[in-house]
Design a protein around this motif. Structure first.
Motif: not given
Length: 400
Positions: A32-34, A38-39, A44-46, A135-143
């Motif tokens: 599920l986590v994977r 992935k989603s 994040a890409e969109v 430019k670079y977009v960094y993101y992290k996992d949602s809560f």
């Protein structure tokens, strides 16, 4: 398969079943986590492309559409240049800001730098080209995803804690019930033995008078056996009660029982009692004799053919302890079984109950506040059991 081995087998099966359930739960959660990860990467890409297009279009309708898309796909993210300078951010702590001109919130650039470091550790950056620069977009996992990663471990810990508590309560309840049954059975056995023992004592006295056989060795041995039966009945009557301990010479107590026991086994087995003859300990003699009896019987069963059983008594003056080593030249015990042999139901004999050594440990540890363990053993050469009990060197009897 004896009772102990059967119990251990079920314990292993339950452990394997628990491990399979835990592994399945972790595997499914990881799946599920994977999928969610992935989603979120796709979101994040969109979001990155929406952010880019907002700076490339002048169409108001398209701008509104991009704002809608960007806000609907919001993820905790930071946009930087190629030197890691923060340009903008989204979906982070709304009470803090990276810009000094925003006086309505707390200026806390260190917070955003920590978030950027965390994002870099979690995911690879998404590069976007804007005005000819990357430019670079960094993101992290949602809560939600962070919770989902941790949840199975918390769930398994709670379930494990619950099962362990339930097992301990159930096991304690079962032991209490078993102890009550055994105590009741032991006391009833002692009661049932009382009448025939009294009759046998009377018959022995009658034989002495009728045949004037006061000094006859056979009659004396019969009398010894009847007294022994009386001691056995007394042992059973004491189970479940707190025994009275009094000071006795350890050497003489053991020697008396070894002398009684040795003439009732094969002549091929020799017995020897050595060591300090002056040391005393607080003992309940009928119960302590039971300990020596179980150890001697265990030694006799371990010896195939000729052999020797020796009991050596030494003292540790500094600790005020007495060491009793019971050695035999039997078949020995594997090191992996040193603790198992004291478990109820463990036996190597087809017709054994596996209770002798378990009772022995209970009598020494619970009643005499001592220790008993396998000191050493070698397959094919023999075994040494060690008993440690407190010396009664400074014992002062209570005057009633």
């Amino acid at each position: 398969m004896n009772l102990y081995e059967n119990k251990r087998r079920w314990n292993y099966l339950l452990l394997v079943a628990a491990m399979i359930i835990a592994a399945t739960s972790l595997w499914y959660t990881d799946l599920l986590v994977r999928g969610i990860s992935k989603s979120e990467r796709t979101r994040a890409e969109v979001w990155s492309q929406s952010f880019k297009k907002m700076f490339e279009t002048d169409n108001e309708e398209m701008m509104n559409y991009l704002f809608t898309v960007k806000d609907s796909l919001v993820v905790p993210a930071i946009v930087t240049d190629d030197k890691d300078s923060i340009i903008t951010y989204t979906a982070l702590d709304t009470t803090k800001t990276f810009y000094k001109i925003d006086t309505g919130r707390v200026y806390d650039p260190a917070y955003f730098l920590r978030q950027l470091k965390s994002m870099k550790a979690q995911h690879e950056a998404i590069p976007i080209e804007m005005n000819g620069k990357v430019k670079y977009v960094y993101y992290k996992d949602s809560f939600l995803l962070t919770q989902l990663r941790v949840f199975p471990y918390i769930q398994l810990s709670i379930i494990g804690l619950f099962l362990m508590t339930a097992y301990l309560i159930f096991n304690s309840s079962r032991r209490t019930e078993q102890n009550q049954v055994w105590v009741g059975l032991a006391k009833e056995t002692a009661h049932q033995l009382g009448t025939p023992i009294s009759s046998l004592m009377a018959w022995v006295e009658l034989l002495k008078d009728k045949f004037d056989a006061e000094d006859d060795p056979l009659i004396q041995q019969m009398e010894n056996d009847v007294k022994r039966l009386e001691i056995v009945a007394d042992r059973f009557s004491k189970i479940g009660s707190r025994p009275i301990l009094t000071s006795h010479p350890v050497y003489q107590t053991i020697k008396d029982y070894v002398d009684y026991f040795s003439i009732r086994v094969s002549d091929k087995i020799s017995f020897e009692v050595t060591g300090d003859q002056n040391q005393e300990a607080l003992l309940n003699v009928p119960l302590f004799d039971w300990v020596i009896e179980n150890l001697l019987k265990n030694a006799v069963n371990a010896i195939e053919g000729e052999g020797k059983i020796s009991v050596n008594i030494t003292e540790n003056i500094a600790k005020q302890q007495i060491y009793i080593d019971v050695c035999d030249t039997g078949k020995g015990v594997p090191r992996s079984k040193f603790e198992a042999i004291f478990q109820p139901g463990f036996t190597t004999r087809k017709r054994g109950w596996g209770l002798g050594l378990s009772l022995t440990r209970r009598i020494i540890e619970n009643y005499h506040k001592g220790q008993i363990f396998v000191k050493e053993s070698e397959l094919g050469k023999g075994t040494t059991f060690r008993i440690i009990i407190k010396s009664s060197l400074n014992y002062v009897p209570t005057i009633r």
